[in-house]
Design a protein around this motif. Sequence first.
Motif, PDB file in Angstrom:
ATOM      1  N   SER A 177     -51.106  21.795  30.975  1.00 16.72           N
ATOM      2  CA  SER A 177     -51.460  21.175  29.554  1.00 16.72           C
ATOM      3  C   SER A 177     -53.010  21.104  29.556  1.00 16.72           C
ATOM      4  CB  SER A 177     -50.821  19.867  29.416  1.00 16.72           C
ATOM      5  OG  SER A 177     -51.006  18.786  30.505  1.00 16.72           O
TER       6      SER A 177
ATOM      7  N   THR B  59     -46.086  22.997  34.626  1.00 20.51           N
ATOM      8  CA  THR B  59     -46.296  22.624  33.055  1.00 20.51           C
ATOM      9  C   THR B  59     -48.016  22.626  33.056  1.00 20.51           C
ATOM     10  OG1 THR B  59     -44.273  21.486  32.721  1.00 20.51           O
ATOM     11  CG2 THR B  59     -46.292  21.168  31.070  1.00 20.51           C
TER      12      THR B  59
ATOM     13  N   LYS C 151     -48.797  16.787  40.877  1.00 19.45           N
ATOM     14  CA  LYS C 151     -49.785  17.200  40.005  1.00 19.45           C
ATOM     15  C   LYS C 151     -51.260  17.269  40.132  1.00 19.45           C
ATOM     16  CE  LYS C 151     -47.336  13.956  36.735  1.00 19.45           C
ATOM     17  NZ  LYS C 151     -47.439  12.419  35.815  1.00 19.45           N
TER      18      LYS C 151
ATOM     19  N   HIS D 290     -44.321  26.357  31.654  1.00 15.10           N
ATOM     20  CA  HIS D 290     -44.151  25.836  30.343  1.00 15.10           C
ATOM     21  C   HIS D 290     -45.812  25.375  29.911  1.00 15.10           C
ATOM     22  CE1 HIS D 290     -43.105  24.224  26.542  1.00 15.10           C
ATOM     23  NE2 HIS D 290     -43.464  22.954  26.895  1.00 15.10           N
ATOM     24  N   ILE D 291     -46.199  25.909  28.594  1.00 13.01           N
ATOM     25  CA  ILE D 291     -47.487  25.600  28.342  1.00 13.01           C
ATOM     26  C   ILE D 291     -47.682  24.676  27.106  1.00 13.01           C
ATOM     27  CG2 ILE D 291     -49.788  26.938  27.378  1.00 13.01           C
ATOM     28  CD1 ILE D 291     -48.591  29.631  28.785  1.00 13.01           C
ATOM     29  N   LYS D 292     -48.199  23.778  27.310  1.00 16.28           N
ATOM     30  CA  LYS D 292     -48.524  22.723  26.268  1.00 16.28           C
ATOM     31  C   LYS D 292     -49.954  23.011  25.596  1.00 16.28           C
ATOM     32  CE  LYS D 292     -45.722  19.199  27.808  1.00 16.28           C
ATOM     33  NZ  LYS D 292     -45.645  17.615  28.373  1.00 16.28           N
TER      34      LYS D 292
ATOM     35  N   PRO E  79     -55.287  18.416  27.717  1.00 13.43           N
ATOM     36  CA  PRO E  79     -55.558  17.085  27.205  1.00 13.43           C
ATOM     37  C   PRO E  79     -57.098  17.025  26.979  1.00 13.43           C
ATOM     38  CG  PRO E  79     -54.861  16.534  29.323  1.00 13.43           C
ATOM     39  CD  PRO E  79     -54.516  17.984  29.279  1.00 13.43           C
TER      40      PRO E  79
ATOM     41  N   TYR F  80     -53.525  23.253  23.448  1.00 13.34           N
ATOM     42  CA  TYR F  80     -54.499  22.365  22.956  1.00 13.34           C
ATOM     43  C   TYR F  80     -54.531  22.484  21.427  1.00 13.34           C
ATOM     44  CZ  TYR F  80     -59.209  20.428  22.290  1.00 13.34           C
ATOM     45  OH  TYR F  80     -60.070  19.570  22.057  1.00 13.34           O
TER      46      TYR F  80
ATOM     47  N   ASP G  88     -54.530  20.560  33.105  1.00 15.58           N
ATOM     48  CA  ASP G  88     -53.790  19.696  34.046  1.00 15.58           C
ATOM     49  C   ASP G  88     -52.692  20.670  34.343  1.00 15.58           C
ATOM     50  OD1 ASP G  88     -55.654  17.813  33.525  1.00 15.58           O
ATOM     51  OD2 ASP G  88     -54.223  16.398  32.814  1.00 15.58           O
TER      52      ASP G  88
END
Length: 582
Positions: A18, A16, A97, A139-141, A20, A143, A28
């Motif tokens: 992300s 994943t 992580k 999986h891409i979250k 933030p 911005y 991240d």
Amino acid sequence: MSHTTEAAGNLQINYTLSFPEAQAHYMDVEMNISGISQPFIDLKMPVWTPGSYLVREYAKTLESLTAEHNGKNLSARKINKNTWHVMLEGAQQVKVKYRLYCFEISVRNNFVSSAQGFIVGANTFLFPAGMLDNPSTIHIKPYKNWNKVSTSLDMVGNDPFTIHAPNYDILYDSPIEVGTQDVFGFEAAGVKYEVAMCLGGNYDKERIKKDLKKLVEKETDIFGENPNKRYVFIVHNYAKGGGGLEHLSSTVLGLPRDTYNTEAGYQRFLGLAAHEHFHLWNVKRLRPIALGPFDYETENYTTDLWIAEGFTNYFDNMVVHRLGLYTTENYFAALCTDINLIENSPGNKIQPLYEASFDAWIKYYRPTENSVNAGVSYYSKGSVAAMMLDLEIIQDSKTRYSLDDVMKYMYTEYYKVKKRGYTDEEFKQGLEKYAGKNLDDFYEKYIYGLADVDYNKYLGYAGLELIDDLAKSNQPALGLTTTVTNNKVIITTVIRNSSAWIDGLNVNDEITAIDGQQVMDVNAFIAGKKIGDKVIVNVTRDGLPLALPVTLLKNKQVKYRIASISNPSAQQIAVREKWLKQ
């Protein structure tokens, strides 16, 4: 390096990504691994990315790695520069992580800002030791307002923010762009093409689609097939900078944002696109045997980058010419750019072409102030070698064959039939097959040796000749380059065996006066002198003043152009037409 220590597919791996703190250039990464049967797992970061032959130490951008299982922290100890040893304490799955600092604008490094996320696989994804064949899901979250993903990796279902890689070789060869890029497409040679224009630019979308379609089809004609189902051009339009990096089913191009404002700029864009797209055959599939399967933890040496890059450099200009976007004069000027670069580099007499390929890892990507004196570009000299071989094959086959035929044959024979890379000798045999003769002499002179290139022999096959516009010049030269910084004239290069070299001027010297006069434009001042004149050059070196007497020698620079000979024969005209109008 072992490719597999367990059967590929034993592990379920999900990442994943992300952002933030995209505004601070951080990404991240969360890596979830399940199905582990060992008491520990070693996770590794590649040290380089294919196509860019330098150990870049991608682990230097990684921070704050932790591992846990069901909320319990596990020991994750770094055991060498790019490996983390994770003790599992009986667990069969682990969540890892880490954070990556992404702030280098280039085609081969991650770059994250509030405007975009550019993700280079080798710079991002840890892999379990010995498990390069393992598939993974990403999986891409995104911005804030980011709403698009551009990559050659396949979507999972209909979710553009979830993508799948069948193995790490493909994951590391599939860059990902996330942001608000302008995405448009076209179909060419039976393949769906996508163009992702990032960060603006004054481009004409319809013209780009039309011209890229022609370009794709011209290059496909050379090899006889286009092996992709889908291909992605990711184009970064920054204020300045440039470059390109090829991938199996995509490429990343870097260009100044105003490139498209002029015809010359637009042609540079197409030339770069032609170069990187040509690589989908030449190097990504038709490849030197050393370039795959890859060892991502150390250098992968080959003496054939003059073919992988130099031939591609040759064909990119040729393809743009075949599209009718370069006049013949434009095309000849492009060839002369490479010829002049080679012949004005003293390193051309020091470093053979095969050695320039081999030493890319320690020299090409680490240029110094002395590189022009010590080495030669396998791009430029490889391109000139391709031109010579092309003309030789056309001549010897009486216009039946050309270098196009060699490329198609080698692609079919080694990528499709033998399913492996070629050796030095095998590529030479492919050239000889179409030249119809032994090429030992050519290789000994121009690939392994340092012989002066007999340009007029090869151009003569096509009724052409090389003319040096500076041949009759009797201008003197110091033989150096300078830059003006804060009103100070600083020497940046000293050319081997020039006046400056012989009489002791150094890089980083500040020229304070010549013959008692402050001089901002050194070349203009020297142009008023004669060969053999002596001048006193005052410099400051390491904070101390120094006066050096310098005897001016002849300017040895060349400035070549290609012109037709008078009254070329019918055979020469036939060779020229075959060469230029395929």
